[in-house]
Each structure stands twice: as C-alpha cells, then as structure tokens.
Design a protein around this motif. Structure first.
Motif, PDB file in Angstrom:
ATOM      1  N   GLY A  24       1.143   5.035  29.645  1.00 26.50           N
ATOM      2  CA  GLY A  24       2.055   5.934  28.944  1.00 26.50           C
ATOM      3  C   GLY A  24       1.504   7.339  28.750  1.00 26.50           C
ATOM      4  O   GLY A  24       2.171   8.178  28.157  1.00 26.50           O
ATOM      5  N   GLN A  25       0.270   7.624  29.258  1.00 28.29           N
ATOM      6  CA  GLN A  25      -0.325   8.945  29.042  1.00 28.29           C
ATOM      7  C   GLN A  25      -0.852   9.603  30.316  1.00 28.29           C
ATOM      8  O   GLN A  25      -0.649  10.793  30.532  1.00 28.29           O
ATOM      9  N   THR A  26      -1.573   8.847  31.151  1.00 35.09           N
ATOM     10  CA  THR A  26      -2.252   9.423  32.310  1.00 35.09           C
ATOM     11  C   THR A  26      -1.253   9.734  33.425  1.00 35.09           C
ATOM     12  O   THR A  26      -0.442   8.890  33.796  1.00 35.09           O
ATOM     13  N   SER A  27      -1.333  10.963  33.962  1.00 35.36           N
ATOM     14  CA  SER A  27      -0.395  11.395  35.000  1.00 35.36           C
ATOM     15  C   SER A  27      -0.959  11.156  36.406  1.00 35.36           C
ATOM     16  O   SER A  27      -2.160  10.914  36.573  1.00 35.36           O
ATOM     17  N   GLN A  28      -0.083  11.271  37.392  1.00 35.11           N
ATOM     18  CA  GLN A  28      -0.515  11.148  38.789  1.00 35.11           C
ATOM     19  C   GLN A  28      -1.547  12.218  39.146  1.00 35.11           C
ATOM     20  O   GLN A  28      -2.508  11.943  39.860  1.00 35.11           O
ATOM     21  N   ASP A  29      -1.357  13.438  38.649  1.00 34.80           N
ATOM     22  CA  ASP A  29      -2.318  14.512  38.926  1.00 34.80           C
ATOM     23  C   ASP A  29      -3.714  14.156  38.405  1.00 34.80           C
ATOM     24  O   ASP A  29      -4.717  14.410  39.068  1.00 34.80           O
ATOM     25  N   GLU A  30      -3.780  13.560  37.221  1.00 36.74           N
ATOM     26  CA  GLU A  30      -5.071  13.158  36.654  1.00 36.74           C
ATOM     27  C   GLU A  30      -5.716  12.051  37.490  1.00 36.74           C
ATOM     28  O   GLU A  30      -6.926  12.056  37.713  1.00 36.74           O
ATOM     29  N   ILE A  31      -4.889  11.135  37.969  1.00 41.68           N
ATOM     30  CA  ILE A  31      -5.381  10.051  38.825  1.00 41.68           C
ATOM     31  C   ILE A  31      -5.946  10.632  40.115  1.00 41.68           C
ATOM     32  O   ILE A  31      -7.026  10.234  40.572  1.00 41.68           O
ATOM     33  N   LEU A  32      -5.240  11.598  40.708  1.00 43.26           N
ATOM     34  CA  LEU A  32      -5.723  12.234  41.935  1.00 43.26           C
ATOM     35  C   LEU A  32      -7.064  12.923  41.717  1.00 43.26           C
ATOM     36  O   LEU A  32      -7.946  12.862  42.574  1.00 43.26           O
ATOM     37  N   ILE A  50      -4.564  -1.205  41.252  1.00 43.78           N
ATOM     38  CA  ILE A  50      -3.139  -1.042  41.539  1.00 43.78           C
ATOM     39  C   ILE A  50      -2.494  -0.400  40.314  1.00 43.78           C
ATOM     40  O   ILE A  50      -2.580  -0.943  39.208  1.00 43.78           O
ATOM     41  N   ILE A  51      -1.888   0.767  40.532  1.00 41.79           N
ATOM     42  CA  ILE A  51      -1.297   1.536  39.430  1.00 41.79           C
ATOM     43  C   ILE A  51       0.204   1.675  39.659  1.00 41.79           C
ATOM     44  O   ILE A  51       0.639   2.093  40.732  1.00 41.79           O
ATOM     45  N   THR A  52       0.995   1.339  38.643  1.00 42.83           N
ATOM     46  CA  THR A  52       2.447   1.515  38.684  1.00 42.83           C
ATOM     47  C   THR A  52       2.809   2.700  37.787  1.00 42.83           C
ATOM     48  O   THR A  52       2.337   2.787  36.652  1.00 42.83           O
ATOM     49  N   PHE A  53       3.625   3.603  38.331  1.00 44.35           N
ATOM     50  CA  PHE A  53       4.038   4.794  37.588  1.00 44.35           C
ATOM     51  C   PHE A  53       5.484   4.674  37.140  1.00 44.35           C
ATOM     52  O   PHE A  53       6.309   4.053  37.824  1.00 44.35           O
ATOM     53  N   ASP A  54       5.791   5.323  36.011  1.00 47.09           N
ATOM     54  CA  ASP A  54       7.184   5.365  35.554  1.00 47.09           C
ATOM     55  C   ASP A  54       7.924   6.494  36.276  1.00 47.09           C
ATOM     56  O   ASP A  54       7.359   7.157  37.154  1.00 47.09           O
ATOM     57  N   GLU A  55       9.168   6.731  35.888  1.00 54.88           N
ATOM     58  CA  GLU A  55       9.986   7.743  36.560  1.00 54.88           C
ATOM     59  C   GLU A  55       9.486   9.173  36.326  1.00 54.88           C
ATOM     60  O   GLU A  55       9.876  10.100  37.031  1.00 54.88           O
TER      61      GLU A  55
END
Length: 133
Positions: free
Chosen positions: A53-61, A114-119
């Motif tokens: 609910g907090q970490t974004s795709q950009d942070e993951i990258l 394995i990471i699932t992202f919300d909309e």
C-alpha cells in the motif's frame, strides 16, 4: 646413482608444487563475476523496503532494477517477477598417490520475488521463495 637422485629430486619438486597448488585452491562462484555489482535482492531488503500500500513501481525499479518478467494476473493487475540464482562449486582435494579427486561439492541457491501492483502502481502484495540445494 646420480640419475636416480635427480629423478627423485624432480619427483619431490613436482610433488611439492602439486601440494602447494592444491592448497591455493579456493571456491568458485558462478553468476557473480569479479566486477559485477552485488544484488540487493535479499530477504532483508525486501522486508525492510517493500511496504504494501506504500511502495511504488519507481521505488522498486531503483531498489532491484528491471524485473525478469512482467505479466498480468487474473484480476488484470500488473505482476513483476524477480529471480536470482547462484551456484557455488568447491574444488575437492586430489589424492596424492592415485591422482583422483577425493571430493567435490556444489551449492545452488534460488531467490524469487513476485510483486503484485494495484491500479495506481503501488505494491498490493508480494511473496518471496528462497531455496538452497
């Protein structure tokens, strides 16, 4: 008589070199080259940095780089998969008298995230599978 002594000295010298070279043997790691950057894809980094609910795709990258696989699940949500594998081979000793390898071992490790992202491209859920064999 002198020839026998020279032959014995040569054998002793060769034996000494063989023993020294075996003592200098070390373990070899495949998948991690000498100048390669060490991956921070570890369970510690995952647990401390990924917040549902907090970490974004950009942070993951920024943390892990590009994923190995990007897909969609049944709910049409984006799923990123990371996989790291390593194999470590340890050279065994050589029996001095027979010249045969006495023992040799290898260890394989696999780490899957394995990471699932919300909309909104925020971490909805993640799972980690780590194996060693």
């Amino acid at each position: 008589m002198i020839k026998k002594q020279i032959i014995r000295m040569k054998k002793l010298l060769l034996s000494s070199l063989l023993i020294l070279s075996l003592c200098a043997c070390k373990s070899y790691k495949y998948g991690t080259e000498g100048n390669a950057q060490k991956s921070n894809l570890t369970i510690g980094v995952v647990k401390s940095q990924l917040k549902k609910g907090q970490t974004s795709q950009d942070e993951i990258l920024k943390l892990f780089g590009a994923p190995n696989l990007v897909s969609k699940n049944k709910s049409n949500k984006e799923v990123w998969s990371y996989n790291r594998m390593s194999v470590e081979h340890k050279a065994g000793s050589t029996d001095f008298f027979s010249g045969q390898r006495a023992s040799q071992s290898s260890t394989s490790k696999s780490f899957d995230l394995i990471i699932t992202f919300d909309e909104n491209d925020i971490v909805e859920d993640y799972s980690v599978v780590s194996t060693a064999y």
